[in-house]
Design a protein around this motif. Structure first.
Motif, PDB file in Angstrom:
ATOM      1  N   GLN A 116      57.349 -34.902 111.419  1.00  0.00           N
ATOM      2  CA  GLN A 116      57.831 -35.563 113.032  1.00  0.00           C
ATOM      3  C   GLN A 116      59.373 -35.458 112.731  1.00  0.00           C
ATOM      4  O   GLN A 116      60.103 -35.767 111.837  1.00  0.00           O
ATOM      5  CB  GLN A 116      57.441 -36.722 113.165  1.00  0.00           C
ATOM      6  CG  GLN A 116      56.182 -36.973 113.359  1.00  0.00           C
ATOM      7  CD  GLN A 116      55.769 -38.720 113.630  1.00  0.00           C
ATOM      8  OE1 GLN A 116      56.529 -39.454 114.029  1.00  0.00           O
ATOM      9  NE2 GLN A 116      54.556 -38.862 113.674  1.00  0.00           N
ATOM     10  N   ARG A 117      60.210 -34.993 113.723  1.00  0.00           N
ATOM     11  CA  ARG A 117      61.594 -34.757 113.850  1.00  0.00           C
ATOM     12  C   ARG A 117      62.205 -35.882 114.816  1.00  0.00           C
ATOM     13  O   ARG A 117      61.368 -36.474 115.693  1.00  0.00           O
ATOM     14  CB  ARG A 117      61.883 -33.367 114.377  1.00  0.00           C
ATOM     15  CG  ARG A 117      61.527 -31.990 113.636  1.00  0.00           C
ATOM     16  CD  ARG A 117      61.906 -31.009 114.100  1.00  0.00           C
ATOM     17  NE  ARG A 117      61.246 -29.971 113.421  1.00  0.00           N
ATOM     18  CZ  ARG A 117      60.145 -29.385 113.789  1.00  0.00           C
ATOM     19  NH1 ARG A 117      59.611 -29.805 114.881  1.00  0.00           N
ATOM     20  NH2 ARG A 117      59.661 -28.310 112.995  1.00  0.00           N
ATOM     21  N   PRO A 118      63.240 -36.350 114.585  1.00  0.00           N
ATOM     22  CA  PRO A 118      63.861 -37.460 115.296  1.00  0.00           C
ATOM     23  C   PRO A 118      64.065 -36.782 116.728  1.00  0.00           C
ATOM     24  O   PRO A 118      64.261 -35.697 116.622  1.00  0.00           O
ATOM     25  CB  PRO A 118      65.219 -37.692 114.585  1.00  0.00           C
ATOM     26  CG  PRO A 118      65.037 -37.156 113.233  1.00  0.00           C
ATOM     27  CD  PRO A 118      64.005 -36.168 113.122  1.00  0.00           C
ATOM     28  N   VAL A 119      64.084 -37.620 117.577  1.00  0.00           N
ATOM     29  CA  VAL A 119      64.336 -37.147 119.063  1.00  0.00           C
ATOM     30  C   VAL A 119      65.557 -36.496 119.361  1.00  0.00           C
ATOM     31  O   VAL A 119      65.435 -35.466 120.195  1.00  0.00           O
ATOM     32  CB  VAL A 119      64.139 -38.440 119.848  1.00  0.00           C
ATOM     33  CG1 VAL A 119      64.299 -37.999 121.406  1.00  0.00           C
ATOM     34  CG2 VAL A 119      62.825 -39.301 119.949  1.00  0.00           C
ATOM     35  N   GLY A 120      66.861 -36.964 118.628  1.00  0.00           N
ATOM     36  CA  GLY A 120      67.866 -36.138 118.731  1.00  0.00           C
ATOM     37  C   GLY A 120      67.954 -34.683 118.335  1.00  0.00           C
ATOM     38  O   GLY A 120      68.864 -33.918 118.721  1.00  0.00           O
ATOM     39  N   ASP A 121      67.055 -34.313 117.556  1.00  0.00           N
ATOM     40  CA  ASP A 121      67.042 -33.079 116.671  1.00  0.00           C
ATOM     41  C   ASP A 121      66.238 -31.957 117.597  1.00  0.00           C
ATOM     42  O   ASP A 121      66.088 -30.884 116.842  1.00  0.00           O
ATOM     43  CB  ASP A 121      66.651 -33.065 115.370  1.00  0.00           C
ATOM     44  CG  ASP A 121      67.459 -33.792 114.439  1.00  0.00           C
ATOM     45  OD1 ASP A 121      68.552 -34.213 114.815  1.00  0.00           O
ATOM     46  OD2 ASP A 121      67.124 -34.267 113.462  1.00  0.00           O
ATOM     47  N   ARG A 122      65.817 -32.260 118.638  1.00  0.00           N
ATOM     48  CA  ARG A 122      64.910 -31.266 119.486  1.00  0.00           C
ATOM     49  C   ARG A 122      65.800 -30.321 120.306  1.00  0.00           C
ATOM     50  O   ARG A 122      67.050 -30.353 120.721  1.00  0.00           O
ATOM     51  CB  ARG A 122      64.037 -32.281 120.082  1.00  0.00           C
ATOM     52  CG  ARG A 122      62.958 -32.641 119.357  1.00  0.00           C
ATOM     53  CD  ARG A 122      61.724 -33.205 120.103  1.00  0.00           C
ATOM     54  NE  ARG A 122      61.218 -33.971 118.845  1.00  0.00           N
ATOM     55  CZ  ARG A 122      59.960 -34.659 119.296  1.00  0.00           C
ATOM     56  NH1 ARG A 122      59.570 -34.431 120.447  1.00  0.00           N
ATOM     57  NH2 ARG A 122      59.538 -35.181 118.482  1.00  0.00           N
TER      58      ARG A 122
END
Length: 97
Positions: free
Chosen positions: A91-97
């Motif tokens: 899972q990637r942090p929300v800010g990294d999308r």
């Protein structure tokens, strides 16, 4: 209603594998600490008590079992990544999308 025979998602599978590895690493660290404390106790006491040696033996066996658990968990993660891809289930942090 959800199907009880359905395979867990990749995220859930990775979380389970990571949790298992984390527990194994923590068990290794804890038994390492306990084994070293028991060895220090054996050396400091000056006695050659069977109970002190028994404690060393028990913690040495537990340490070996914990190390085996870490190796098995690492192999399971590598197998999962080989089957599903290196980043499968991450899972990637929300800010990294």
């Amino acid at each position: 209603m959800t199907d009880p025979t359905a395979k867990p998602s990749l995220i859930q599978q990775r979380m389970t594998l990571t949790r298992t590895r984390t527990f194994a690493v923590l068990a290794t660290v804890a038994t390492m600490f306990l084994l070293s404390a028991q060895i220090i106790r054996l050396v400091d006491s000056g006695e050659n008590s069977a109970w002190h040696w028994f404690g060393v033996a028990v913690f040495a066996v537990l340490m070996g079992a914990a190390v085996v658990s870490v190796v098995k968990a690492d192999r399971a993660i590598r197998s999962f990544e080989a089957e599903n891809g290196r980043d499968a289930g991450r899972q990637r942090p929300v800010g990294d999308r």
